[in-house]
Design a protein around this motif. Structure first.
Motif, PDB file in Angstrom:
ATOM      1  N   ALA A 208      65.063  19.905  16.689  1.00 30.05           N
ATOM      2  CA  ALA A 208      66.204  19.039  16.390  1.00 30.05           C
ATOM      3  C   ALA A 208      66.246  18.755  14.895  1.00 30.05           C
ATOM      4  O   ALA A 208      65.447  19.297  14.124  1.00 30.05           O
ATOM      5  N   ARG A 209      67.162  17.881  14.491  1.00 34.04           N
ATOM      6  CA  ARG A 209      67.288  17.536  13.071  1.00 34.04           C
ATOM      7  C   ARG A 209      65.985  16.990  12.498  1.00 34.04           C
ATOM      8  O   ARG A 209      65.615  17.295  11.353  1.00 34.04           O
ATOM      9  N   LYS A 210      65.269  16.206  13.279  1.00 31.07           N
ATOM     10  CA  LYS A 210      64.011  15.614  12.807  1.00 31.07           C
ATOM     11  C   LYS A 210      62.987  16.679  12.411  1.00 31.07           C
ATOM     12  O   LYS A 210      62.177  16.454  11.507  1.00 31.07           O
ATOM     13  N   ASP A 211      63.025  17.817  13.072  1.00 29.21           N
ATOM     14  CA  ASP A 211      62.061  18.879  12.778  1.00 29.21           C
ATOM     15  C   ASP A 211      62.349  19.527  11.426  1.00 29.21           C
ATOM     16  O   ASP A 211      61.423  19.891  10.694  1.00 29.21           O
ATOM     17  N   ASP A 212      63.627  19.659  11.089  1.00 31.10           N
ATOM     18  CA  ASP A 212      63.993  20.126   9.744  1.00 31.10           C
ATOM     19  C   ASP A 212      63.440  19.175   8.682  1.00 31.10           C
ATOM     20  O   ASP A 212      62.934  19.604   7.643  1.00 31.10           O
ATOM     21  N   ILE A 213      63.541  17.862   8.949  1.00 29.79           N
ATOM     22  CA  ILE A 213      63.088  16.871   7.964  1.00 29.79           C
ATOM     23  C   ILE A 213      61.560  16.866   7.868  1.00 29.79           C
ATOM     24  O   ILE A 213      61.005  16.697   6.773  1.00 29.79           O
ATOM     25  N   GLU A 214      60.879  17.071   8.983  1.00 28.71           N
ATOM     26  CA  GLU A 214      59.418  17.170   8.940  1.00 28.71           C
ATOM     27  C   GLU A 214      58.989  18.381   8.106  1.00 28.71           C
ATOM     28  O   GLU A 214      58.089  18.277   7.256  1.00 28.71           O
ATOM     29  N   SER A 215      59.640  19.517   8.320  1.00 27.85           N
ATOM     30  CA  SER A 215      59.338  20.716   7.531  1.00 27.85           C
ATOM     31  C   SER A 215      59.641  20.488   6.050  1.00 27.85           C
ATOM     32  O   SER A 215      58.887  20.903   5.170  1.00 27.85           O
ATOM     33  N   TRP A 216      60.761  19.816   5.794  1.00 26.76           N
ATOM     34  CA  TRP A 216      61.121  19.474   4.405  1.00 26.76           C
ATOM     35  C   TRP A 216      60.024  18.639   3.762  1.00 26.76           C
ATOM     36  O   TRP A 216      59.664  18.856   2.598  1.00 26.76           O
ATOM     37  N   PHE A 217      59.456  17.693   4.519  1.00 18.91           N
ATOM     38  CA  PHE A 217      58.425  16.801   3.973  1.00 18.91           C
ATOM     39  C   PHE A 217      57.164  17.582   3.585  1.00 18.91           C
ATOM     40  O   PHE A 217      56.577  17.331   2.530  1.00 18.91           O
ATOM     41  N   TYR A 218      56.761  18.536   4.422  1.00 19.74           N
ATOM     42  CA  TYR A 218      55.599  19.361   4.066  1.00 19.74           C
ATOM     43  C   TYR A 218      55.862  20.097   2.753  1.00 19.74           C
ATOM     44  O   TYR A 218      54.979  20.210   1.904  1.00 19.74           O
ATOM     45  N   GLY A 219      57.067  20.595   2.593  1.00 20.62           N
ATOM     46  CA  GLY A 219      57.430  21.275   1.345  1.00 20.62           C
ATOM     47  C   GLY A 219      57.400  20.332   0.157  1.00 20.62           C
ATOM     48  O   GLY A 219      56.971  20.706  -0.937  1.00 20.62           O
ATOM     49  N   LEU A 220      57.858  19.095   0.365  1.00 24.93           N
ATOM     50  CA  LEU A 220      57.851  18.094  -0.700  1.00 24.93           C
ATOM     51  C   LEU A 220      56.419  17.804  -1.153  1.00 24.93           C
ATOM     52  O   LEU A 220      56.133  17.754  -2.362  1.00 24.93           O
ATOM     53  N   VAL A 221      55.520  17.613  -0.197  1.00 24.76           N
ATOM     54  CA  VAL A 221      54.109  17.351  -0.532  1.00 24.76           C
ATOM     55  C   VAL A 221      53.524  18.538  -1.290  1.00 24.76           C
ATOM     56  O   VAL A 221      52.831  18.369  -2.298  1.00 24.76           O
ATOM     57  N   GLU A 222      53.841  19.745  -0.838  1.00 27.05           N
ATOM     58  CA  GLU A 222      53.319  20.951  -1.499  1.00 27.05           C
ATOM     59  C   GLU A 222      53.845  21.080  -2.926  1.00 27.05           C
ATOM     60  O   GLU A 222      53.089  21.420  -3.849  1.00 27.05           O
ATOM     61  N   MET A 223      55.123  20.794  -3.123  1.00 24.97           N
ATOM     62  CA  MET A 223      55.686  20.878  -4.475  1.00 24.97           C
ATOM     63  C   MET A 223      55.044  19.838  -5.397  1.00 24.97           C
ATOM     64  O   MET A 223      54.866  20.081  -6.588  1.00 24.97           O
ATOM     65  N   THR A 224      54.685  18.674  -4.828  1.00 26.93           N
ATOM     66  CA  THR A 224      54.114  17.586  -5.617  1.00 26.93           C
ATOM     67  C   THR A 224      52.640  17.814  -5.936  1.00 26.93           C
ATOM     68  O   THR A 224      52.187  17.590  -7.064  1.00 26.93           O
ATOM     69  N   LYS A 225      51.888  18.265  -4.929  1.00 30.75           N
ATOM     70  CA  LYS A 225      50.430  18.422  -5.078  1.00 30.75           C
ATOM     71  C   LYS A 225      50.014  19.844  -5.457  1.00 30.75           C
ATOM     72  O   LYS A 225      48.924  20.064  -5.969  1.00 30.75           O
ATOM     73  N   GLY A 226      50.854  20.806  -5.108  1.00 32.79           N
ATOM     74  CA  GLY A 226      50.514  22.202  -5.347  1.00 32.79           C
ATOM     75  C   GLY A 226      49.845  22.870  -4.172  1.00 32.79           C
ATOM     76  O   GLY A 226      49.579  24.079  -4.207  1.00 32.79           O
ATOM     77  N   THR A 227      49.583  22.105  -3.116  1.00 35.28           N
ATOM     78  CA  THR A 227      48.898  22.691  -1.960  1.00 35.28           C
ATOM     79  C   THR A 227      49.100  21.818  -0.727  1.00 35.28           C
ATOM     80  O   THR A 227      49.514  20.665  -0.820  1.00 35.28           O
ATOM     81  N   LEU A 228      48.794  22.394   0.430  1.00 34.27           N
ATOM     82  CA  LEU A 228      48.737  21.664   1.693  1.00 34.27           C
ATOM     83  C   LEU A 228      47.345  21.890   2.283  1.00 34.27           C
ATOM     84  O   LEU A 228      46.750  22.955   2.064  1.00 34.27           O
ATOM     85  N   PRO A 229      46.791  20.948   3.045  1.00 32.23           N
ATOM     86  CA  PRO A 229      45.437  21.100   3.567  1.00 32.23           C
ATOM     87  C   PRO A 229      45.232  22.362   4.399  1.00 32.23           C
ATOM     88  O   PRO A 229      44.131  22.896   4.467  1.00 32.23           O
ATOM     89  N   TRP A 230      46.287  22.846   5.050  1.00 32.15           N
ATOM     90  CA  TRP A 230      46.184  24.016   5.927  1.00 32.15           C
ATOM     91  C   TRP A 230      46.688  25.300   5.242  1.00 32.15           C
ATOM     92  O   TRP A 230      46.963  26.288   5.897  1.00 32.15           O
ATOM     93  N   ARG A 231      46.783  25.276   3.929  1.00 32.45           N
ATOM     94  CA  ARG A 231      47.353  26.409   3.188  1.00 32.45           C
ATOM     95  C   ARG A 231      46.691  27.732   3.543  1.00 32.45           C
ATOM     96  O   ARG A 231      47.360  28.753   3.721  1.00 32.45           O
ATOM     97  N   ASN A 232      45.364  27.753   3.637  1.00 34.09           N
ATOM     98  CA  ASN A 232      44.641  29.004   3.874  1.00 34.09           C
ATOM     99  C   ASN A 232      44.268  29.227   5.338  1.00 34.09           C
ATOM    100  O   ASN A 232      43.498  30.134   5.654  1.00 34.09           O
TER     101      ASN A 232
END
Length: 333
Positions: A208-232
């Motif tokens: 649903a729409r909420k899932d798009d926003i959740e995915s967007w949030f992961y991207g936002l964190v990655e753009m800010t920090k440069g990585t996500l904990p599950w990147r590898n």
């Protein structure tokens, strides 16, 4: 013996596409390619444009065309203009649209520390969630929101300050013809990209729409920090576990070196249900708080403008992500 007719032939550089209304587009160099399609650079009215082609039998361009037409009719700001489209026999479908620069994922990875400045991350975050809001407003969900599906426009079109959303091969309507929410179909299978998929995507549930926003949030964190904990992490189940832990025991690590507003946004997202209308304006207000606290101005240069004086365009498609492209084969519904 009758000669077998070859089908699903993609065009090549220097080929010419003649549309139904007689317009001719000579194909220049390839900007991106994958198993099912190629994006070429071309020219129209003395401006460079993009020509996206996909094999007839595998094409998802009909969905993309529907999205772009609806976005154009509604005057959406964060979508390419649809210039032309059509089908060449049973060889390929084509979509001709305005040109974009490199996508946000590629540009972040080209930076020395692999992350955007707070100024670029926050401003890109605001524009990308506005793009999600526009997509939802025209009745579609993406099911594949990620930095690789956003890119700035090009200077020749005076659009280099605007971030555009593209690649709608996994999109679907979430409302019916009367604008009523289509009921939850429960379990439907995997959709999206593992790194950015929502928890419900991991559970193979209807999105649903909420899932798009959740995915967007992961991207936002990655753009800010440069990585996500599950990147590898490659195993999808283990990625799901890491995302679940990011809500509890590893939440501090997950949001380390991000503004406190990010924690509030994640809490909001996790409270949404399938039927929820995301609170876009509330999320944008929180991001604007970060802007104000850091004295970020809208007209500041993007990080990629500091890195290069070149206006060379590299891609308008995430075709290079072949694994993700393969996931689209059965995702028309």
């Amino acid at each position: 013996m009758t000669e077998k007719v070859e089908r699903d032939r993609l065009p090549k550089q220097n080929d010419e596409i003649v549309t139904e209304n007689g317009r001719k587009y000579k194909l220049g160099r390839a900007l991106g390619d994958g198993g099912y399609g190629v994006v070429f650079i071309s020219e129209f009215d003395n401006c460079e444009i993009a020509v996206k082609t996909e094999k007839f039998s595998k094409s998802q361009l009909k969905v993309e065309i529907e999205v772009l037409r609806a976005a154009q009719q509604m005057g959406c700001k964060h979508f390419c203009s649809l210039i032309d489209c059509g089908t060449k026999g049973k060889d390929f479908d084509y979509l001709i649209m305005t040109l974009l620069g490199k996508d946000l994922h590629k540009m972040r990875c080209e930076l020395e520390d692999k992350k955007f400045s707070m100024s670029t991350a926050i401003r890109a975050g605001i524009q990308t969630i506005k793009a999600c809001e526009e997509l939802h407003r025209i009745g579609f969900i993406s099911r594949d929101v990620k930095p690789g599906n956003f890119a700035p426009g090009v200077k020749q079109n005076r659009q280099n300050r605007i971030i555009f959303m593209f690649d709608f091969g996994l999109s679907r309507k979430y409302v019916d013809q009367n604008n009523n929410l289509i009921p939850n179909r429960k379990e439907v299978g995997w959709r999206g990209t593992t790194r950015y998929g929502s928890l419900d995507a991991h559970k193979r549930l209807d999105l649903a729409r909420k899932d798009d926003i959740e995915s967007w949030f992961y991207g936002l964190v990655e753009m800010t920090k440069g990585t996500l904990p599950w990147r590898n992490v490659t195993n999808r189940t283990n990625v799901q576990k890491a995302k679940e832990l990011a809500r509890t025991t590893t939440r501090v690590q997950f949001l380390f070196e991000t503004p406190p507003q990010y924690d509030k946004i994640l809490t909001m997202i996790d409270a949404y249900t399938f039927e929820s209308t995301p609170e876009y304006s509330k999320i944008i207000k929180l991001l604007n708080e970060v802007k104000e606290a850091a004295a970020i101005r809208d007209k500041e240069a993007w990080d990629w403008e500091d890195e290069s004086k070149s206006t060379t365009v590299n891609t308008v498609s995430s075709f290079s992500d072949k694994q993700n492209r393969a996931s689209k084969e059965k995702a028309t519904k």
